[in-house]
Design a protein around this motif. Structure first.
Motif, PDB file in Angstrom:
ATOM      1  N   THR A 222       0.830  -1.203   0.000  1.00  0.00           N
ATOM      2  CA  THR A 222       0.000   0.000   0.000  1.00  0.00           C
ATOM      3  C   THR A 222       0.864   1.252   0.000  1.00  0.00           C
ATOM      4  N   PHE A 223       1.980   1.196   0.718  1.00  0.00           N
ATOM      5  CA  PHE A 223       2.938   2.312   0.688  1.00  0.00           C
ATOM      6  C   PHE A 223       3.507   2.493  -0.714  1.00  0.00           C
ATOM      7  N   LYS A 224       3.893   1.404  -1.364  1.00  0.00           N
ATOM      8  CA  LYS A 224       4.435   1.500  -2.722  1.00  0.00           C
ATOM      9  C   LYS A 224       3.392   2.075  -3.680  1.00  0.00           C
ATOM     10  N   LEU A 225       2.155   1.675  -3.486  1.00  0.00           N
ATOM     11  CA  LEU A 225       1.077   2.180  -4.339  1.00  0.00           C
ATOM     12  C   LEU A 225       0.880   3.683  -4.141  1.00  0.00           C
ATOM     13  N   GLU A 226       0.997   4.150  -2.909  1.00  0.00           N
ATOM     14  CA  GLU A 226       0.888   5.582  -2.631  1.00  0.00           C
ATOM     15  C   GLU A 226       1.990   6.355  -3.363  1.00  0.00           C
ATOM     16  N   CYS A 227       3.203   5.828  -3.333  1.00  0.00           N
ATOM     17  CA  CYS A 227       4.313   6.484  -4.035  1.00  0.00           C
ATOM     18  C   CYS A 227       4.062   6.512  -5.541  1.00  0.00           C
ATOM     19  N   LEU A 228       3.543   5.413  -6.089  1.00  0.00           N
ATOM     20  CA  LEU A 228       3.239   5.357  -7.522  1.00  0.00           C
ATOM     21  C   LEU A 228       2.119   6.320  -7.890  1.00  0.00           C
ATOM     22  N   SER A 229       1.124   6.415  -7.034  1.00  0.00           N
ATOM     23  CA  SER A 229      -0.011   7.292  -7.331  1.00  0.00           C
ATOM     24  C   SER A 229       0.421   8.758  -7.370  1.00  0.00           C
ATOM     25  N   ILE A 230       1.358   9.124  -6.501  1.00  0.00           N
ATOM     26  CA  ILE A 230       1.871  10.499  -6.503  1.00  0.00           C
ATOM     27  C   ILE A 230       2.682  10.762  -7.771  1.00  0.00           C
ATOM     28  N   ALA A 231       3.536   9.805  -8.142  1.00  0.00           N
ATOM     29  CA  ALA A 231       4.383   9.975  -9.327  1.00  0.00           C
ATOM     30  C   ALA A 231       3.566  10.030 -10.607  1.00  0.00           C
ATOM     31  N   ASN A 232       2.429   9.312 -10.630  1.00  0.00           N
ATOM     32  CA  ASN A 232       1.618   9.235 -11.847  1.00  0.00           C
ATOM     33  C   ASN A 232       0.385  10.138 -11.815  1.00  0.00           C
ATOM     34  N   HIS A 233       0.241  10.897 -10.721  1.00  0.00           N
ATOM     35  CA  HIS A 233      -0.878  11.828 -10.577  1.00  0.00           C
ATOM     36  C   HIS A 233      -2.231  11.115 -10.717  1.00  0.00           C
ATOM     37  N   LEU A 234      -2.307   9.919 -10.135  1.00  0.00           N
ATOM     38  CA  LEU A 234      -3.547   9.146 -10.097  1.00  0.00           C
ATOM     39  C   LEU A 234      -3.774   8.686  -8.674  1.00  0.00           C
ATOM     40  N   ASN A 235      -5.043   8.685  -8.220  1.00  0.00           N
ATOM     41  CA  ASN A 235      -5.267   8.141  -6.879  1.00  0.00           C
ATOM     42  C   ASN A 235      -5.066   6.631  -6.917  1.00  0.00           C
ATOM     43  N   PRO A 236      -4.774   5.997  -5.783  1.00  0.00           N
ATOM     44  CA  PRO A 236      -4.443   4.577  -5.758  1.00  0.00           C
ATOM     45  C   PRO A 236      -5.512   3.681  -6.388  1.00  0.00           C
ATOM     46  N   PHE A 237      -6.768   4.037  -6.232  1.00  0.00           N
ATOM     47  CA  PHE A 237      -7.838   3.204  -6.764  1.00  0.00           C
ATOM     48  C   PHE A 237      -7.917   3.319  -8.280  1.00  0.00           C
ATOM     49  N   ALA A 238      -7.692   4.519  -8.808  1.00  0.00           N
ATOM     50  CA  ALA A 238      -7.667   4.703 -10.254  1.00  0.00           C
ATOM     51  C   ALA A 238      -6.475   3.974 -10.863  1.00  0.00           C
ATOM     52  N   LEU A 239      -5.350   3.986 -10.155  1.00  0.00           N
ATOM     53  CA  LEU A 239      -4.163   3.307 -10.657  1.00  0.00           C
ATOM     54  C   LEU A 239      -4.386   1.802 -10.715  1.00  0.00           C
ATOM     55  N   CYS A 240      -4.969   1.240  -9.656  1.00  0.00           N
ATOM     56  CA  CYS A 240      -5.247  -0.207  -9.650  1.00  0.00           C
ATOM     57  C   CYS A 240      -6.302  -0.567 -10.690  1.00  0.00           C
ATOM     58  N   ARG A 241      -7.254   0.320 -10.903  1.00  0.00           N
ATOM     59  CA  ARG A 241      -8.245   0.101 -11.957  1.00  0.00           C
ATOM     60  C   ARG A 241      -7.571   0.036 -13.322  1.00  0.00           C
ATOM     61  N   LYS A 242      -6.585   0.893 -13.521  1.00  0.00           N
ATOM     62  CA  LYS A 242      -5.839   0.896 -14.778  1.00  0.00           C
ATOM     63  C   LYS A 242      -5.088  -0.428 -14.966  1.00  0.00           C
ATOM     64  N   LEU A 243      -4.486  -0.942 -13.886  1.00  0.00           N
ATOM     65  CA  LEU A 243      -3.807  -2.232 -13.956  1.00  0.00           C
ATOM     66  C   LEU A 243      -4.787  -3.352 -14.316  1.00  0.00           C
ATOM     67  N   LEU A 244      -5.981  -3.298 -13.711  1.00  0.00           N
ATOM     68  CA  LEU A 244      -6.982  -4.323 -13.971  1.00  0.00           C
ATOM     69  C   LEU A 244      -7.446  -4.287 -15.424  1.00  0.00           C
ATOM     70  N   VAL A 245      -7.689  -3.090 -15.945  1.00  0.00           N
ATOM     71  CA  VAL A 245      -8.126  -2.956 -17.342  1.00  0.00           C
ATOM     72  C   VAL A 245      -7.061  -3.496 -18.287  1.00  0.00           C
ATOM     73  N   ASN A 246      -5.802  -3.165 -18.021  1.00  0.00           N
ATOM     74  CA  ASN A 246      -4.719  -3.669 -18.872  1.00  0.00           C
ATOM     75  C   ASN A 246      -4.595  -5.184 -18.794  1.00  0.00           C
ATOM     76  N   ALA A 247      -4.812  -5.746 -17.593  1.00  0.00           N
ATOM     77  CA  ALA A 247      -4.772  -7.207 -17.441  1.00  0.00           C
ATOM     78  C   ALA A 247      -5.911  -7.862 -18.218  1.00  0.00           C
ATOM     79  N   ASN A 248      -7.091  -7.260 -18.169  1.00  0.00           N
ATOM     80  CA  ASN A 248      -8.236  -7.788 -18.909  1.00  0.00           C
ATOM     81  C   ASN A 248      -7.997  -7.719 -20.414  1.00  0.00           C
TER      82      ASN A 248
END
Length: 352
Positions: free
Chosen positions: A312-338
């Motif tokens: 969760t800490f790593k996700l917070e760092c990624l969300s800041i770097a990518n200007h996306l909230n953590p839930f939007a970022l994980c949603r993006k990962l899920l869409v790409n996996a699908n």
């Protein structure tokens, strides 16, 4: 434990959308790490709050400021079908108003300048078993209370020279001992109060023990009054915040603050930051697969919790770097996996 190993498991937790199994991790890296290696990882040395601080310290130092806040709160993850132990046992869930079987996790979350980072945690374990005198049923209890754990966590944060001004907490941690401890360490607190918490608004009333429930006091909206909590000798500021619930009903939140220089806006604006721990807990459960590990021993279950917090800490760092909230970022990962799964399915069908 090597950081590369930590990162691998944490990345797996953020990437997988099913059960977080050792076999699943091995398959994700195409056998470069065997499922036995993953099992040994989780059953090896205990991953502690001290180790979490070592992982987040560099990031903390880059964002911390003197006006940061330390938020203390616990969360319960239900594990109804897991064997009972000192870790997976029965806890009262204040959110649902009932006792549930699962793990109880106490977190200290540091929030500063829009960034939320976990800095300490405690798993509530109940190793002491006893028979209830009335019901004759076997029950469990912890060797330390959550309030004692909370004070230990604050002590560690201060020893780590973490910069913060306020400790924020809800009404379940608004105990006199906690208030005295925090102010004794040179910090301030803002906490919610139960509506029946006894308060005196004058020194005369305090000296004559004339205390009234806070919800019976005439505290004008958007103002602060000075008062004294029963059992707590130091003057505090009291205010109330009126809000509208989603169903249209009106609620009232009573707040207490130890910093006598604050006004209503400063208290309520600062306390709103406590909501960040709720977002953290939601991300821990929804994005980092806190509940989806089939681990069965106390050590492997505890280490999986550590890994989920680190993920969760790593996700917070990624969300800041990518200007996306953590839930939007994980949603993006899920869409790409699908999309990848769909493309593979099309190739298989074309070759059939």
């Amino acid at each position: 434990m090597k950081k590369a190993t930590l990162d691998l498991y944490a990345d797996f937790l953020l990437s997988t959308h099913g059960a977080a199994t050792a076999t699943g991790l091995s398959e994700m890296v195409e056998g470069e790490v065997s499922h036995d290696q993953v099992t040994r990882l989780l059953s090896g040395q205990e991953l502690t709050s001290k180790m979490l601080w070592q992982q987040v310290k560099k990031t903390i130092r880059s964002v911390e400021r003197d006006d940061g806040v330390l938020i203390i709160d616990d969360t319960i993850q239900e594990k109804a079908w897991t064997d009972e132990s000192e870790l997976i046992c029965w806890h009262f869930d204040h959110c649902t108003g009932r006792t549930v079987k699962g793990l109880n996790l106490l977190n200290a979350l540091y929030h500063c300048n829009g960034t939320s980072i976990p800095v300490s945690f405690e798993l509530v374990k109940k190793p002491i078993q006893f028979s209830d005198i009335i019901t004759k049923k076997m029950k469990r209890k912890s060797e330390r209370t959550k309030n004692e754990m909370m004070r230990d966590m604050i002590e560690v944060c201060i020893a780590n020279m973490l910069k913060f001004k306020f400790v924020l907490m809800d009404k379940w941690f608004a105990a006199r001992e906690n208030f005295e401890f925090i102010t004794g360490k040179g910090k301030h607190f803002i906490a919610a109060l139960k509506s029946n918490r006894l308060v005196a608004l004058t020194e005369e009333d305090r000296d004559k023990q004339r205390f009234s429930p806070v919800n019976e006091l005439n505290i004008p909206e958007k103002t602060v009054v000075q008062g004294w909590l029963k059992g707590y000798a130091t003057a505090v500021l009291l205010t109330r915040q009126v809000f509208t619930n989603k169903d249209g009903s009106t609620g009232v939140l009573y707040l207490v603050c130890s910093d006598l220089t604050c006004d209503h806006d400063a208290i309520t604006t600062t306390y709103k930051k406590r909501w960040q721990v709720e977002i953290f807990h939601k991300s821990l459960k929804s994005n980092a697969n806190l509940a989806k590990s089939p681990t069965r021993t106390v050590r492997t279950q505890s280490n999986h919790v550590f890994m989920a917090i680190y993920a969760t800490f790593k996700l917070e760092c990624l969300s800041i770097a990518n200007h996306l909230n953590p839930f939007a970022l994980c949603r993006k990962l899920l869409v790409n996996a699908n999309r990848a799964a769909y493309a593979q399915l099309q190739r298989l069908q074309a070759a059939a």
